[in-house]
Design a protein around this motif. Sequence first.
Motif, mmCIF file in Angstrom:
data_model
loop_
_atom_site.group_PDB
_atom_site.id
_atom_site.type_symbol
_atom_site.label_atom_id
_atom_site.label_comp_id
_atom_site.label_asym_id
_atom_site.label_seq_id
_atom_site.Cartn_x
_atom_site.Cartn_y
_atom_site.Cartn_z
ATOM 1 N N THR A 175 0.851 -1.196 0.000
ATOM 2 C CA THR A 175 0.000 0.000 0.000
ATOM 3 C C THR A 175 0.888 1.249 0.000
ATOM 4 N N ALA A 176 1.944 1.206 0.809
ATOM 5 C CA ALA A 176 2.889 2.326 0.871
ATOM 6 C C ALA A 176 3.559 2.525 -0.494
ATOM 7 N N MET A 177 3.969 1.431 -1.125
ATOM 8 C CA MET A 177 4.606 1.527 -2.443
ATOM 9 C C MET A 177 3.628 2.091 -3.472
ATOM 10 N N GLY A 178 2.376 1.635 -3.401
ATOM 11 C CA GLY A 178 1.340 2.142 -4.305
ATOM 12 C C GLY A 178 1.160 3.634 -4.140
ATOM 13 N N GLN A 179 1.138 4.078 -2.873
ATOM 14 C CA GLN A 179 0.970 5.508 -2.595
ATOM 15 C C GLN A 179 2.156 6.314 -3.125
ATOM 16 N N VAL A 180 3.356 5.778 -2.984
ATOM 17 C CA VAL A 180 4.556 6.468 -3.481
ATOM 18 C C VAL A 180 4.474 6.664 -4.998
ATOM 19 N N ILE A 181 4.121 5.617 -5.731
ATOM 20 C CA ILE A 181 4.095 5.782 -7.191
ATOM 21 C C ILE A 181 2.925 6.661 -7.632
ATOM 22 N N ILE A 225 1.726 9.294 -5.878
ATOM 23 C CA ILE A 225 2.064 10.686 -5.555
ATOM 24 C C ILE A 225 3.233 11.185 -6.404
ATOM 25 N N SER A 226 4.247 10.323 -6.569
ATOM 26 C CA SER A 226 5.429 10.776 -7.309
ATOM 27 C C SER A 226 5.161 10.811 -8.815
ATOM 28 N N GLY A 227 4.152 10.059 -9.256
ATOM 29 C CA GLY A 227 3.831 10.024 -10.676
ATOM 30 C C GLY A 227 4.814 9.221 -11.491
ATOM 31 N N SER A 228 5.768 8.563 -10.780
ATOM 32 C CA SER A 228 6.738 7.742 -11.493
ATOM 33 C C SER A 228 6.303 6.287 -11.442
ATOM 34 N N PRO A 229 6.191 5.626 -12.581
ATOM 35 C CA PRO A 229 5.751 4.235 -12.573
ATOM 36 C C PRO A 229 6.842 3.265 -12.121
ATOM 37 N N GLU A 230 8.090 3.790 -11.950
ATOM 38 C CA GLU A 230 9.196 2.923 -11.518
ATOM 39 C C GLU A 230 8.920 2.407 -10.108
ATOM 40 N N LEU A 231 9.198 1.127 -9.883
ATOM 41 C CA LEU A 231 8.975 0.529 -8.568
ATOM 42 C C LEU A 231 9.919 1.134 -7.530
ATOM 43 N N PRO A 232 9.375 1.697 -6.442
ATOM 44 C CA PRO A 232 10.280 2.153 -5.385
ATOM 45 C C PRO A 232 10.913 0.936 -4.708
ATOM 46 N N LYS A 233 12.153 1.088 -4.255
ATOM 47 C CA LYS A 233 12.823 -0.026 -3.564
ATOM 48 C C LYS A 233 12.696 0.174 -2.060
ATOM 49 N N THR A 234 12.348 -0.880 -1.351
ATOM 50 C CA THR A 234 12.228 -0.774 0.100
ATOM 51 C C THR A 234 13.616 -0.694 0.719
ATOM 52 N N ALA A 289 -2.125 4.467 3.174
ATOM 53 C CA ALA A 289 -0.771 4.958 3.435
ATOM 54 C C ALA A 289 -0.707 6.464 3.256
ATOM 55 N N THR A 290 0.150 7.106 4.040
ATOM 56 C CA THR A 290 0.371 8.549 3.966
ATOM 57 C C THR A 290 1.855 8.799 3.739
ATOM 58 N N ILE A 291 2.157 9.682 2.794
ATOM 59 C CA ILE A 291 3.556 10.047 2.575
ATOM 60 C C ILE A 291 3.862 11.202 3.528
ATOM 61 N N THR A 292 4.793 10.983 4.432
ATOM 62 C CA THR A 292 5.175 12.040 5.369
ATOM 63 C C THR A 292 6.105 13.027 4.682
ATOM 64 N N LYS A 293 7.047 12.492 3.913
ATOM 65 C CA LYS A 293 7.911 13.375 3.125
ATOM 66 C C LYS A 293 8.338 12.681 1.832
ATOM 67 N N LEU A 294 8.219 13.426 0.769
ATOM 68 C CA LEU A 294 8.661 12.908 -0.513
ATOM 69 C C LEU A 294 9.871 13.717 -0.941
ATOM 70 N N GLY A 295 11.036 13.119 -0.801
ATOM 71 C CA GLY A 295 12.253 13.814 -1.206
ATOM 72 C C GLY A 295 12.580 13.482 -2.650
ATOM 73 N N ARG A 296 13.767 13.884 -3.088
ATOM 74 C CA ARG A 296 14.142 13.587 -4.464
ATOM 75 C C ARG A 296 14.455 12.097 -4.639
ATOM 76 N N GLN A 297 15.050 11.521 -3.582
ATOM 77 C CA GLN A 297 15.433 10.107 -3.680
ATOM 78 C C GLN A 297 14.649 9.213 -2.732
ATOM 79 N N ILE A 298 14.295 9.765 -1.570
ATOM 80 C CA ILE A 298 13.711 8.936 -0.510
ATOM 81 C C ILE A 298 12.289 9.384 -0.194
ATOM 82 N N ALA A 299 11.406 8.416 -0.024
ATOM 83 C CA ALA A 299 10.059 8.707 0.466
ATOM 84 C C ALA A 299 9.925 8.121 1.865
ATOM 85 N N ASN A 300 9.419 8.946 2.781
ATOM 86 C CA ASN A 300 9.149 8.511 4.148
ATOM 87 C C ASN A 300 7.644 8.281 4.248
ATOM 88 N N VAL A 301 7.242 7.057 4.535
ATOM 89 C CA VAL A 301 5.825 6.688 4.420
ATOM 90 C C VAL A 301 5.319 6.011 5.687
#
Lengths: 136, 171
Positions: free
Chosen positions: A63-69, A71-80, A100-112
């Motif tokens: 769910t967190a990974m789904g939320q990251v993609i 919000i970020s609009g990038s279809p690339e799979l985030p790595k845990t 899931a809630t994104i607390t911070k979306l940085g350039r490289q790291i998402a805190n979820v």
Amino acid sequence: MTGPKETIAQLIENVPYIAHLGLVFNLESGEFTTSLPYKPDLVGNPMLPALHGGVIAAMMELTAMGQVILISGSPELPKTIDVSIDYLRTGKPEATFARATITKLGRQIANVEAIAWQSDPLKPIAKLHGHFLMVT
Amino acid sequence: MIENPAPKPRPEIWQIMAQHTGQVSDATPQARAIGVIITEVTKANATGTMEWREDLVGDTQSGTMASGAVITFVDQICGAACMAALTEPAGFATLDLRIDYLRPSRRGHNLRTKAHCYRISRHVAFVRAMAFDGDSDDDQIAAVQATFMIIKSRKDMLKRSDPKANMGENT
């Protein structure tokens, strides 16, 4: 850029484990949630019975990974990078939901953060906190 | 006068587990579903394996195992290490688990996890584990830290869902 439905469809295609779990992604209601219908092989403790903690963790993480993609609009799979799970209540043998809630979306790291619940959304059964690496 | 023979020492929980490693995770439907096998048990230690499987993959491009399946696997082995540390039969539940991924596991590589319960008190057990995707210690893919709550009776286990019973703790 692809729409949310296409992005999630791509996620499901890229991650065979989602089908193995039977996780369902819900985009219809405006808020993104997931649901996990109960099936007997998700049980961790047959005496109680209770869902396996790993299954609840897996659901919240996806769910967190789904939320990251989404919000970020990038279809690339985030790595845990890491996830930390707190178990709050026993997972009953019934449907489970997560958001899931994104607390911070940085350039490289998402805190979820993510939570999972069953019949009562005010009584979470587990929560997850994790860092994901966004591959660009 | 016939003397009573000396009573046989009762085997410890880990010794019973070590004799029946195949059955330990067979009792857990989800462990069976993802192919978790306990291979070795000593006091407060457990080792297990999970075969690489196409349907458990978390990224079709790299063929790495899904993090969710890995969490279930390590949770199971940590639980076994916790059980192997018990001196008398008790139930237990995972309180929290943290997993750090050092790198993605490789396509086709079976996973192996070593867990050690380094402290057990009356109510809580602390477990550390390492997961590998090969036979060497250099093949580590993840580090795990987990805490388990020891549940002495079924009554206590049911109490966990009653907020009044434990003053809001864990509920």
